[in-house]
Motif scaffolding. Structure first.
Motif, PDB file in Angstrom:
ATOM      1  N   LEU A 442      37.028  25.475 -28.773  1.00 25.30           N
ATOM      2  CA  LEU A 442      38.151  24.556 -28.582  1.00 25.30           C
ATOM      3  C   LEU A 442      39.290  24.896 -29.535  1.00 25.30           C
ATOM      4  N   GLU A 443      38.963  25.183 -30.784  1.00 23.64           N
ATOM      5  CA  GLU A 443      39.981  25.562 -31.757  1.00 23.64           C
ATOM      6  C   GLU A 443      40.700  26.844 -31.329  1.00 23.64           C
ATOM      7  N   THR A 444      39.925  27.808 -30.845  1.00 25.60           N
ATOM      8  CA  THR A 444      40.526  29.073 -30.408  1.00 25.60           C
ATOM      9  C   THR A 444      41.456  28.864 -29.218  1.00 25.60           C
ATOM     10  N   PHE A 445      41.024  28.079 -28.238  1.00 24.84           N
ATOM     11  CA  PHE A 445      41.844  27.881 -27.040  1.00 24.84           C
ATOM     12  C   PHE A 445      43.123  27.101 -27.345  1.00 24.84           C
ATOM     13  N   PHE A 446      43.055  26.144 -28.253  1.00 17.84           N
ATOM     14  CA  PHE A 446      44.278  25.432 -28.617  1.00 17.84           C
ATOM     15  C   PHE A 446      45.244  26.352 -29.367  1.00 17.84           C
ATOM     16  N   GLU A 447      44.713  27.287 -30.144  1.00 19.21           N
ATOM     17  CA  GLU A 447      45.570  28.289 -30.782  1.00 19.21           C
ATOM     18  C   GLU A 447      46.250  29.154 -29.719  1.00 19.21           C
ATOM     19  N   VAL A 448      45.482  29.542 -28.705  1.00 15.36           N
ATOM     20  CA  VAL A 448      46.049  30.315 -27.606  1.00 15.36           C
ATOM     21  C   VAL A 448      47.132  29.520 -26.892  1.00 15.36           C
ATOM     22  N   LEU A 449      46.852  28.254 -26.610  1.00 18.38           N
ATOM     23  CA  LEU A 449      47.800  27.415 -25.875  1.00 18.38           C
ATOM     24  C   LEU A 449      49.114  27.279 -26.643  1.00 18.38           C
ATOM     25  N   ASN A 450      49.038  27.082 -27.942  1.00 22.33           N
ATOM     26  CA  ASN A 450      50.256  26.957 -28.749  1.00 22.33           C
ATOM     27  C   ASN A 450      51.075  28.250 -28.726  1.00 22.33           C
ATOM     28  N   LEU A 451      50.397  29.389 -28.827  1.00 23.06           N
ATOM     29  CA  LEU A 451      51.110  30.664 -28.771  1.00 23.06           C
ATOM     30  C   LEU A 451      51.725  30.895 -27.396  1.00 23.06           C
ATOM     31  N   GLN A 452      51.011  30.510 -26.344  1.00 25.37           N
ATOM     32  CA  GLN A 452      51.551  30.673 -24.997  1.00 25.37           C
ATOM     33  C   GLN A 452      52.794  29.822 -24.796  1.00 25.37           C
ATOM     34  N   HIS A 453      52.774  28.589 -25.282  1.00 21.68           N
ATOM     35  CA  HIS A 453      53.959  27.734 -25.160  1.00 21.68           C
ATOM     36  C   HIS A 453      55.150  28.368 -25.885  1.00 21.68           C
ATOM     37  N   LYS A 454      54.877  29.025 -27.013  1.00 22.47           N
ATOM     38  CA  LYS A 454      55.955  29.668 -27.777  1.00 22.47           C
ATOM     39  C   LYS A 454      56.536  30.864 -27.038  1.00 22.47           C
ATOM     40  N   TRP A 455      55.668  31.685 -26.446  1.00 22.18           N
ATOM     41  CA  TRP A 455      56.119  32.957 -25.888  1.00 22.18           C
ATOM     42  C   TRP A 455      56.329  32.918 -24.380  1.00 22.18           C
ATOM     43  N   GLN A 456      55.594  32.075 -23.670  1.00 26.09           N
ATOM     44  CA  GLN A 456      55.649  32.094 -22.210  1.00 26.09           C
ATOM     45  C   GLN A 456      56.216  30.822 -21.597  1.00 26.09           C
ATOM     46  N   GLY A 457      56.373  29.778 -22.396  1.00 26.98           N
ATOM     47  CA  GLY A 457      56.750  28.492 -21.834  1.00 26.98           C
ATOM     48  C   GLY A 457      55.523  27.739 -21.349  1.00 26.98           C
ATOM     49  N   LYS A 458      55.738  26.580 -20.755  1.00 28.00           N
ATOM     50  CA  LYS A 458      54.623  25.712 -20.370  1.00 28.00           C
ATOM     51  C   LYS A 458      54.242  25.828 -18.899  1.00 28.00           C
ATOM     52  N   GLU A 459      54.938  26.662 -18.135  1.00 25.52           N
ATOM     53  CA  GLU A 459      54.693  26.718 -16.695  1.00 25.52           C
ATOM     54  C   GLU A 459      54.176  28.071 -16.230  1.00 25.52           C
ATOM     55  N   HIS A 460      53.748  28.921 -17.126  1.00 27.63           N
ATOM     56  CA  HIS A 460      53.263  30.247 -16.758  1.00 27.63           C
ATOM     57  C   HIS A 460      51.830  30.153 -16.238  1.00 27.63           C
TER      58      HIS A 460
END
Length: 650
Positions: A442-460
């Motif tokens: 869970l910790e790893t996936f939330f880290e991934v999600l935060n990085l994705q929001h930074k680099w890809q936005g929330k709709e990728h």
């Protein structure tokens, strides 16, 4: 009418302090049409480089607006029409004010000209479109972006309805619309209008003019500004082409760059259309065997992978690989990257052994290459791919080993929060989940999600995948409402970005069905699993592991409903598919063996149930340590059946 025109020309004469112009003004009453023609000719065309074009370029660099150049002349001269004489004087006066940076006055004059033309002309034509275009430029320079955008679109609408409007005319306005969107940071719209402008310049035969070069440069700036979105995943690396095939200003290469941005933003349908246009042009210009053509083929293959069209992707990649090997040799890095993408497809199709052989070959090619070597980030990508195969084959320790090596290389070369570490982090989370390390996952996936929001936005679409992962962990932890929320977020993105029968859509619907089962909502679960299996069969065929998973889940529903015969039928069919596609010792095979054993135990067939539980336990023990929940649950099943068997004799 003559009084108004006389006043304007007199004002113009005073501004210019020209004896000749004053003389023209004094003679206007006698020969108005002839004098106005001579006056305007003496000051150059309002769209020419000697007047507005220069002032626009100086004021707007680096945006590089186009006033129209010689291609778009705002008011065409009609000597018999004093209405147009007066309107053109208004426009010309507006140009002078704009050149002197008196933008509000220029805007007012352009608006007067438009209102005057609307009042006296029966219909709008290309003359009106030219005035709208100039008004839009002035509004942009004044910072009134929304009004500028609306005005440019009015100009374009008029041109689109006017049969004699040229492609050059339309290209100028399309470019200006793109510039407004670029200033508003609306990358998607900017790229769309740049693309349309480029195609109109091409069709006009002006593909090498300075204004086209300006469009090309600004489109590439947008592409460059968003290069941070070049995310490495299981199918995304650049192909390098020779410089000779990539000369700046080439329409096909500009389209390719725009398509690459679309691809990285997850707009796969639009990217595919743009890449195909680029490919057609490159084949006509360079032929079928150029590296530039292979580069676009490679990207088309990657789009097909993202869309789940694996057969089309394979055909495209093999075509690209043939060109790479012919032009660069079998050991080139470009050939290695294309082979890697072929291996990715085999992996996605469930052909894990074939994929492993190909990934290992790519790893050899890269590590033996004196320019690349064993510590290059491309090696990290392949190590991640190899880890994925190990994970699918149930070799979780080997998978984590490959992922850890890949992550170390990427962090060393790119930094700890670079977007290219996303895929490796996500895969580590998946293995942690499989090994029942739920808090770590869970910790790893939330880290991934935060990085994705930074680099890809929330709709990728990749963000949707991570939502699915988070939902899976929460479901295993018993947090069902939270899991369902993440699945719904994933499905919303996928239905917006992907086709309705995409495999990822089916996966998410299946996951929602699993939550419905645990919530006791069996009818909703049945509906979800049936829909998911329909998607899987359509995309992947009857013998894909995902279809086996759907069959297993339908068996779960019937078992929960107490319909054991039907449940066992689905489990048996699932087992057949899984063994054929995954092999006999895969974790998913063990899951279905367990389920069949439970059905048999409930029906009193204890000996056969124990045999299946023993097979499942042997598979689990090969992969997991003794504390893993699947091992613990299987041992409990064995103990329970032994007790039931003893009780049956009493």
């Amino acid at each position: 009418m003559n009084k108004m025109m006389t006043a304007m020309i007199t004002h113009h004469a005073l501004r210019r302090s020209s004896y000749a112009t004053k003389k023209l003004a004094s003679q206007f009453h006698r020969h108005p049409g002839r004098i106005v023609r001579r006056l305007l000719a003496s000051t150059a065309d309002v769209g020419s480089n000697s007047s507005f074009e220069d002032s626009a370029q100086i004021a707007l660099r680096p945006e590089g607006f186009a006033s129209g150049g010689n291609a778009l002349q705002p008011i065409l001269w009609r000597p018999s029409n004093e209405i147009l004489d007066y309107a053109r004087c208004l426009v010309h006066e507006g140009d002078l004010r704009a050149r002197d940076c008196e933008l509000l006055e220029a805007i007012d004059l352009y608006k007067q000209a438009i209102a005057f033309l609307k009042q006296h002309l029966q219909c709008e034509d290309s003359d009106m479109a030219g005035v709208y275009n100039k008004l839009g430029v002035a509004l942009f320079k004044e910072g009134q972006l929304d009004d500028a955008l609306s005005t440019f679109k009015d100009s374009l609408s008029i041109l689109n309805s006017f049969l004699e409007a040229t492609d050059s005319d339309k290209a100028v306005v399309l470019k200006n619309i793109a510039e407004v969107y670029r200033r508003k940071d609306n990358v998607d719209e900017a790229l769309d209008f740049y693309k349309d402008a480029i195609l109109h310049f091409r069709d006009s035969g002006n593909g090498t003019c300075s204004l086209f070069e300006d469009v090309y440069s600004n489109a590439c700036l947008v592409y460059s500004d968003h290069s941070k979105e070049n995310l490495q995943d299981n199918s995304d690396s650049e192909i390098n082409t020779s410089k000779s095939d990539d000369e700046p200003g080439n329409v096909a290469d500009t389209l390719h760059s725009i398509g690459a941005v679309r691809f990285r933003r997850g707009d796969y349908e639009e990217a595919l259309q743009i890449f195909r246009e680029s490919l057609d042009m490159k084949k006509q210009t360079f032929g079928d065997n150029s590296l530039s053509t292979a580069k676009t083929l490679h990207y088309i293959g990657k789009v097909h992978v993202k869309k789940g069209d694996f057969e089309k992707a394979l055909d495209t990649f093999y075509s690209a690989l043939k060109v790479m090997r012919k032009q660069l040799g079998h050991e080139s890095t470009d050939a290695a990257e294309t082979l890697r993408n072929i291996a990715v497809i085999h992996y996605k199709k469930g052909w894990y052994h074939e994929a492993m052989v190909e990934f290992q070959e790519v790893l050899r090619m890269l590590t033996m290459n004196p320019i690349i070597g064993p510590e290059h980030q491309d090696v990290a990508v392949v190590l991640t791919n190899i880890g994925n195969v190990h994970a699918k084959l149930g070799d979780n320790k080997e998978a984590l080993g490959s992922y850890d090596k890949a992550l170390a290389i990427k962090k060393e070369k790119l930094g700890v929060d670079h977007p290219d570490i996303l895929d490796t982090l996500s895969n580590i989370g998946v293995v942690q989940f499989v090994m029942a390390k739920y808090n770590d996952a869970l910790e790893t996936f939330f880290e991934v999600l935060n990085l994705q929001h930074k680099w890809q936005g929330k709709e990728h679409p990749d963000v949707a995948t991570t939502h699915n992962h988070v939902g899976n962990v929460l479901r295993k932890m018993g947090r069902l409402e939270g899991a369902l929320d993440h699945y719904k977020a994933a499905l919303r993105i996928q239905r917006n970005k992907l086709e309705s029968d995409h495999k990822d859509v089916g996966d998410t619907i299946n996951n929602m069905g699993l939550v419905h089962i645990e919530m006791g909502k069996l009818d909703e679960a049945m509906e979800s699993f049936t829909e998911a299996m329909s998607v899987m069969k359509m995309r992947l065929g009857d013998n894909h592991p995902a279809v086996g998973a759907m069959l297993n889940n339908l068996g779960e529903i019937y078992r929960e409903k107490g319909r054991l015969d039907e449940a066992q039928d689905f489990y048996e069919e699932s087992l057949k598919v899984k063994k054929q596609s995954l092999g006999h010792d895969n974790i998913e095979v063990a899951d279905t063996l367990n389920n069949i054993g439970c059905c048999l135990a409930k029906r009193g067939n204890y000996d056969r149930a124990l045999g299946l539980f023993d097979q499942a336990l042997a598979i689990y023990s090969h992969t997991y340590d003794e504390r893993h929940p699947d091992i613990v649950n299987t041992q409990r099943n064995i103990e329970s059946v032994h007790q039931q068997k003893i009780n049956s004799f009493h």
